[in-house]
Design an enzyme around this catalytic site. Structure first.
Site, mmCIF file in Angstrom:
data_model
loop_
_atom_site.group_PDB
_atom_site.id
_atom_site.type_symbol
_atom_site.label_atom_id
_atom_site.label_comp_id
_atom_site.label_asym_id
_atom_site.label_seq_id
_atom_site.Cartn_x
_atom_site.Cartn_y
_atom_site.Cartn_z
ATOM 1 N N ARG A 105 63.466 37.003 -22.858
ATOM 2 C CA ARG A 105 62.351 37.886 -22.546
ATOM 3 C C ARG A 105 62.912 39.134 -21.889
ATOM 4 O O ARG A 105 64.067 39.150 -21.431
ATOM 5 C CB ARG A 105 61.320 37.211 -21.634
ATOM 6 C CG ARG A 105 61.815 36.918 -20.236
ATOM 7 C CD ARG A 105 60.762 36.232 -19.389
ATOM 8 N NE ARG A 105 59.580 37.064 -19.176
ATOM 9 C CZ ARG A 105 59.458 37.913 -18.167
ATOM 10 N NH1 ARG A 105 60.436 38.069 -17.281
ATOM 11 N NH2 ARG A 105 58.361 38.615 -18.018
ATOM 12 N N ASN A 124 62.116 42.324 -19.080
ATOM 13 C CA ASN A 124 61.328 42.852 -17.968
ATOM 14 C C ASN A 124 61.780 44.289 -17.703
ATOM 15 O O ASN A 124 62.867 44.695 -18.119
ATOM 16 C CB ASN A 124 61.531 41.982 -16.724
ATOM 17 C CG ASN A 124 60.499 42.263 -15.646
ATOM 18 O OD1 ASN A 124 59.432 42.821 -15.920
ATOM 19 N ND2 ASN A 124 60.818 41.893 -14.426
ATOM 20 N N GLU A 184 65.693 44.451 -17.640
ATOM 21 C CA GLU A 184 66.365 43.184 -17.420
ATOM 22 C C GLU A 184 66.111 42.258 -18.613
ATOM 23 O O GLU A 184 64.969 41.906 -18.895
ATOM 24 C CB GLU A 184 65.871 42.533 -16.123
ATOM 25 C CG GLU A 184 66.227 43.357 -14.880
ATOM 26 C CD GLU A 184 65.699 42.744 -13.601
ATOM 27 O OE1 GLU A 184 64.839 41.841 -13.694
ATOM 28 O OE2 GLU A 184 66.136 43.166 -12.514
ATOM 29 N N TYR A 209 53.392 47.292 -6.979
ATOM 30 C CA TYR A 209 54.385 46.221 -6.908
ATOM 31 C C TYR A 209 55.734 46.694 -7.439
ATOM 32 O O TYR A 209 56.783 46.378 -6.873
ATOM 33 C CB TYR A 209 53.916 44.999 -7.699
ATOM 34 C CG TYR A 209 54.966 43.927 -7.789
ATOM 35 C CD1 TYR A 209 55.239 43.110 -6.692
ATOM 36 C CD2 TYR A 209 55.704 43.737 -8.955
ATOM 37 C CE1 TYR A 209 56.224 42.133 -6.762
ATOM 38 C CE2 TYR A 209 56.683 42.760 -9.031
ATOM 39 C CZ TYR A 209 56.938 41.968 -7.929
ATOM 40 O OH TYR A 209 57.929 41.015 -8.007
#
Length: 329
Positions: free
Chosen positions: A217, A219, A261, A312
């Site tokens: 995955r 990010n 990432e 965030y």
């Protein structure tokens, strides 16, 4: 401490599906490895990415050694995790020997193995499980030959727990603080992950992993610094905390780094522990601007982000002018 490596634009794992104009956290996984072409190049052919050259790989590994020498506590291993660390070491040796047979070699040698990493000049005979046959802990030995941060997760009491890791490229978190926590505890601060059931779905997916299939995955965020620094851990915050305010004050939007990432999820074959590795790529907005479709999509997504997600990620205060700059290029 900053690595002297070039931009990752040509091998950047672009994190947004074609046509997407918004982003929410989810369990965005797909089988790996898989060679993936992008508007700027290609990525994902191997589980381990050694970089664009042997020189770059050697520089990344020298930087990791330097960080660990300065702060050995970037390696955390709970006592019961040593067998999983041996499992991890052998898994990655096999993976790298298969992916890069010209420079990586793993052979059965009597009752043990012989590992050779020609790029780093390593030639080591070892017996699996015998710590006296390695110069250091197996997680450190193999971790200092991987560009990825490596985290090990185990299951107990119906949940997944973060029980071992070697981390030198964390983004605003500390391995020393998070070690021993459950996945729910670690991800509780992320907007929507727990309340929307994303953490539960991610944990269920990881618990169902088998050793015959790897998943990946991607990010993303913006780097907290205006340099090539990958290590923005809480431990080094005094070194980088003023970089972004300086860029914002100077309106130097092009030097802000898009930090991506690439994470792989692997069930180890002998112990059943789960590997969660993180390979960090960075490219400045000035280079993203050279790919018009990327620049437009990134601006659309960042401008549309809900405030809680933007806060965030730490980008809410400057995202609009930065994206206005990106659109104008």
């Amino acid at each position: 401490m900053t690595a002297s490596v070039a931009s990752d634009l040509s091998c950047l794992p672009w994190p947004f599906p074609e046509g997407d104009k918004n982003f929410r956290y989810g369990v965005n996984v797909e089988p790996a490895p898989r060679r993936t072409f992008t508007a700027a190049g290609v990525w994902g052919e191997h589980i381990v990415d050694l970089g664009k050259s042997h020189t770059e790989y050697a520089e990344m590994m020298a930087l990791r050694r330097a960080i660990l020498t300065a702060d050995p506590a970037r390696v955390q291993v709970l006592p019961h995790m040593t067998p999983a660390c041996w499992d991890l070491m052998l898994y990655y040796m096999r993976e790298m020997a298969q992916s890069f047979p010209d420079v990586m070699h793993l052979d059965v040698d009597g009752s043990g193995h012989r590992w050779r990493n020609d790029v780093l000049g390593i030639d080591q005979r070892f017996v699996l499980g015998d710590v006296t046959t390695l110069p250091e802990h197996p997680l450190v030995f193999i971790g200092c030959q991987l560009p990825d941060d490596v985290l090990l997760v185990t299951e107990r009491d119906g949940h997944l727990w973060f029980d071992a890791a070697l981390v030198t490229s964390s983004a605003d978190w500390s391995v020393k603080f998070d070690i021993g926590m459950s996945l729910h505890e670690i991800h509780r601060p992320v907007p929507g992950l727990t309340s929307d059931g994303v953490t539960d779905r991610a944990e269920q997916f990881m618990r169902r992993l088998t050793s015959d299939q790897v998943y990946r995955r991607v990010n993303w965020t913006f780097s907290a610094v205006g340099s090539r620094r990958r290590d923005t851990s809480l431990e080094t915050m005094p070194e980088w905390m003023d970089d972004m305010p300086r860029l914002i004050a100077d309106e130097d939007w092009g030097r802000i780094q898009l930090r991506i990432e690439l994470e792989h999820l692997i069930r180890l074959p002998m112990t059943g522990a789960i590997v969660f590795n993180i390979r960090t790529y960075m490219a400045p907005l000035s280079e993203i601007a050279r790919i018009p479709e990327w620049a437009e999509q990134l601006a659309d997504i960042v401008e549309e982000l809900p405030t809680e997600i933007a806060q965030y990620k730490g980008i809410d205060s400057y995202r609009m002018p930065a994206m206005a700059w990106l659109r104008a290029q």
